[in-house]
Design an enzyme around this catalytic site. Structure first.
Site, PDB file in Angstrom:
ATOM      1  N   TYR A  27       0.857  -1.192   0.000  1.00  0.00           N
ATOM      2  CA  TYR A  27       0.000   0.000   0.000  1.00  0.00           C
ATOM      3  C   TYR A  27       0.893   1.241   0.000  1.00  0.00           C
ATOM      4  O   TYR A  27       1.773   1.389   0.833  1.00  0.00           O
ATOM      5  CB  TYR A  27      -0.881  -0.044   1.243  1.00  0.00           C
ATOM      6  CG  TYR A  27      -2.058   0.919   1.286  1.00  0.00           C
ATOM      7  CD1 TYR A  27      -2.156   2.024   0.455  1.00  0.00           C
ATOM      8  CD2 TYR A  27      -3.088   0.715   2.194  1.00  0.00           C
ATOM      9  CE1 TYR A  27      -3.240   2.882   0.516  1.00  0.00           C
ATOM     10  CE2 TYR A  27      -4.186   1.569   2.271  1.00  0.00           C
ATOM     11  CZ  TYR A  27      -4.264   2.650   1.427  1.00  0.00           C
ATOM     12  OH  TYR A  27      -5.335   3.507   1.495  1.00  0.00           O
ATOM     13  N   CYS A  28       0.681   2.134  -0.964  1.00  0.00           N
ATOM     14  CA  CYS A  28       1.371   3.423  -1.023  1.00  0.00           C
ATOM     15  C   CYS A  28       2.886   3.221  -1.044  1.00  0.00           C
ATOM     16  O   CYS A  28       3.406   2.488  -1.869  1.00  0.00           O
ATOM     17  CB  CYS A  28       0.907   4.300   0.135  1.00  0.00           C
ATOM     18  SG  CYS A  28       1.466   6.017   0.053  1.00  0.00           S
ATOM     19  N   VAL A  29       3.611   3.837  -0.124  1.00  0.00           N
ATOM     20  CA  VAL A  29       5.074   3.745  -0.145  1.00  0.00           C
ATOM     21  C   VAL A  29       5.555   2.313   0.061  1.00  0.00           C
ATOM     22  O   VAL A  29       6.613   1.926  -0.452  1.00  0.00           O
ATOM     23  CB  VAL A  29       5.687   4.688   0.906  1.00  0.00           C
ATOM     24  CG1 VAL A  29       5.255   4.306   2.316  1.00  0.00           C
ATOM     25  CG2 VAL A  29       7.197   4.692   0.833  1.00  0.00           C
ATOM     26  N   GLY A  47       4.051  -0.158  -1.247  1.00  0.00           N
ATOM     27  CA  GLY A  47       3.906  -0.717  -2.578  1.00  0.00           C
ATOM     28  C   GLY A  47       5.085  -0.351  -3.459  1.00  0.00           C
ATOM     29  O   GLY A  47       5.578  -1.173  -4.243  1.00  0.00           O
TER      30      GLY A  47
END
Length: 614
Positions: free
Chosen positions: A347-349, A351
């Protein structure tokens, strides 16, 4: 009597006097009907506010701790940015003509309405929900005030976008600064120019301002704007309450395994890597909103990494450590359950980091450890990374470095930065409600999570902003390395599911899309309605939003959208069907599939200690 040597006490003396004069006209005459506050109430409210502020300042002067809500700290953060940003542009003649038309139209229609000489207008020229209360339209002065403000705000933001002779990056900074300024100057943010606040103040005898000042003092003490009732939620009880155990721990993270709720489970387990800039329980909010609980109920063996909030002991932590941790968690789960590979979510960073992890594993010949990879609003190509690019020039990075003397960045600074990206909704809306109207805080799980900040290792954070956001090195083969292994995203052939949010301002959909241009494996791209959080946390039972599927091999996001098919509701079932196509084998939920069962020592109950440490 206040000490006249104390400027803050003197300030509240003046404010109290202004309050008394301001509302003197509303004090009832002797023998008049009750209903309006008398002068004694105004005096009492002013005295309470003066006493509260004096006590706060006395305590504050004895504390040397940094406070992200301290104006001096914000001046430090923005000095370099202000020096490098253009601050003026030529006024347009169009503004004058628009002003005249506005004043004539609003004054004429409103005065005609008051005088009864013409019908009330259907609507004012400009709409904004900040001014939706009827009080903003019922009096000509307030109608003219807020309409003039909206006109000027539109003009200045438009002029910032169109200014000539300025590089694109500086123009973007100017536009951001202008938007922040016009939001701060909105008339609803001030007592004397907000008729709703004035009405509330009259009705309560100023007690709304007393209550609001207490809210402000509390926020100044904690160094953070409060959005929700802090006492409404308890981790492990009504948030992050999905049953599970901490089965592994390092100085950087805890690994949580959730207890199965079905007799059979998918053979391939799932490990979720949440961003370490927030708490993992964004994916485990209340039971009805929890992605983790939903996944467990579908028969998935779910693990999640709970990152530790940084402290001085983590001053040397860099990106390599997070990549090593992802590989370590994958290997631990494989060994624990005796499986050859795992499904992953980043998720996000996290990811972004998962993409680098996959590239490292591919270069080492170990790609088979990951059966599939899912990316929630994650970027690898930062050329079009959105509004956060306004915070990464050299001057900004130097200022951030000065805020990390102990080797970590206080998470309150990062929270304030993200709030500033949507200042109208996440800052000024709460200034009005909390400080001016004196409203009680709502009980809102998402806002509770949003305010539960984490600290970041300073060295890693600086490298991340420079190497990824500013220099965009991740998409250049072998420009970066981790743990001694060069990173080349074009080596990744792991089947991947990429989710982006249509209104995401943190990881714009166009930026997220670009992962499809670098990976070489089977790729499924999905565009979800809403933004960075609600676009992800959208349970099927909510029947909210929508999502689009289409040609994941399209030449661009624009081409994908042109041919995409819209579907109502949550995209979670679509993801589950994709996951099952990767491997549909199921086994009995027994042994170490049940964490903490007989012969399985564990560390503690979920959600663990790390998520509760500030």
């Amino acid at each position: 009597m206040a000490d006249r040597q104390d400027p803050f006490a003197a300030f509240f003396d003046m404010q109290g006097e202004a309050m008394r004069e301001m509302f003197a006209q509303f004090s009832p005459a002797p023998g008049a009907a009750p209903g309006l506050p008398d002068m004694a109430q105004w005096n009492d409210a002013a005295a309470q506010m003066q006493r509260m502020w004096t006590e706060f300042m006395t305590d504050k002067l004895g504390s040397a701790s940094a406070n992200p809500l301290d104006p001096a700290q914000w001046m430090l953060m923005t000095q370099g940015w202000a020096r490098s940003t253009p601050t003026s542009f030529e006024p347009a003649a169009k503004l004058m003509s628009e002003s005249v038309e506005l004043w004539q139209g609003v004054i004429g229609s409103m005065m005609g309405q008051v005088a009864g000489t013409k019908p009330a207008p259907q609507e004012l020229p400009r709409k904004d929900r900040r001014f939706s209360d009827p009080a903003w339209q019922q009096h000509p002065a307030y109608a003219l005030l807020h309409q003039t403000y909206l006109m000027l705000a539109d003009y200045f933001v438009r002029a910032a976008k169109e200014v000539d002779g300025v590089p694109d990056d500086k123009k973007a900074q100017l536009r951001f600064a202008t938007q922040a300024l016009v939001e701060a100057m909105s008339p609803d943010n001030f007592i004397a120019t907000n008729p709703v606040v004035l009405k509330r103040t009259i009705e309560t005898g100023g007690q709304n301002l007393v209550k609001g000042l207490q809210h402000l003092i509390n926020d100044l003490k904690r160094g953070q704007l409060t959005h929700t009732d802090a006492d409404a939620f308890t981790l492990g009880e009504n948030l992050a309450a999905t049953p599970g155990k901490v089965v592994y721990e390092t100085p950087l993270y805890q690994l949580i395994q959730y207890s199965p709720s079905t007799d059979e489970v998918y053979e391939v387990p799932l490990v979720i890597f949440p961003p370490w800039i927030n708490r993992f329980y964004i994916l485990d909010l209340t039971p009805k909103k929890s992605f983790i609980k939903w996944a467990v109920d579908q028969g998935i063996t779910v693990f999640v990494v709970s990152w530790k909030s940084a402290d001085a002991s983590m001053k040397d932590v860099v990106w390599d450590d997070y990549i090593r941790s992802q590989i370590e968690a994958i290997d631990h789960i494989r060994a624990r359950l005796g499986v050859p590979h795992v499904h992953t979510i980043g998720y996000c960073v996290a990811g972004t980091t998962l993409a680098a992890t996959l590239a490292v594993l591919a270069r080492r010949g170990e790609a088979e450890k990951v059966r599939s990879a899912t990316f929630f609003t994650a970027q690898v190509d930062f050329e079009r990374a959105g509004e956060l690019l306004q915070f990464i020039d050299d001057a900004q990075l130097d200022m951030i470095a000065k805020l990390t003397p102990d080797g970590y960045l206080d998470g309150r600074y990062l929270a304030a930065t993200f709030n500033s990206l949507r200042g109208k909704d996440l800052i000024w809306n709460y200034v009005v409600n909390n400080y001016l109207l004196g409203e009680d805080y709502p009980a809102f799980d998402l806002l509770h999570w949003n305010g539960d900040v984490t600290n970041l290792p300073a060295k890693w954070h600086g490298d991340y902003l420079r190497d990824l956001y500013r220099d965009n090195k991740l998409v250049r083969p072998d420009a970066l390395s981790a743990d001694g292994t060069p990173i080349d995203l074009t080596l990744v052939e792991t089947p991947s599911y990429v989710q982006a949010g249509r209104e995401d301002h943190i990881a714009p959909a166009e930026s997220v899309w670009r992962i499809t241009e670098h990976f070489r494996g089977d790729m499924t791209f999905l565009l979800a309605g809403s933004g960075h959080i609600a676009g992800v946390v959208n349970p099927p039972e909510a029947h909210k939003y929508q999502y689009w599927t289409g040609d994941s091999g399209a030449a661009s996001l624009k081409d994908f959208v042109v041919g995409a098919e819209e579907h109502p509701g949550s995209w979670w079932p679509h993801w589950l069907a994709w996951l099952e196509r990767q491997d549909s084998a199921r086994i009995a939920a027994k042994g170490k599939r049940i964490p903490g069962s007989k012969g399985d020592p564990v560390i503690e109950d979920a959600p663990g200690r790390y998520v509760k440490t500030r």
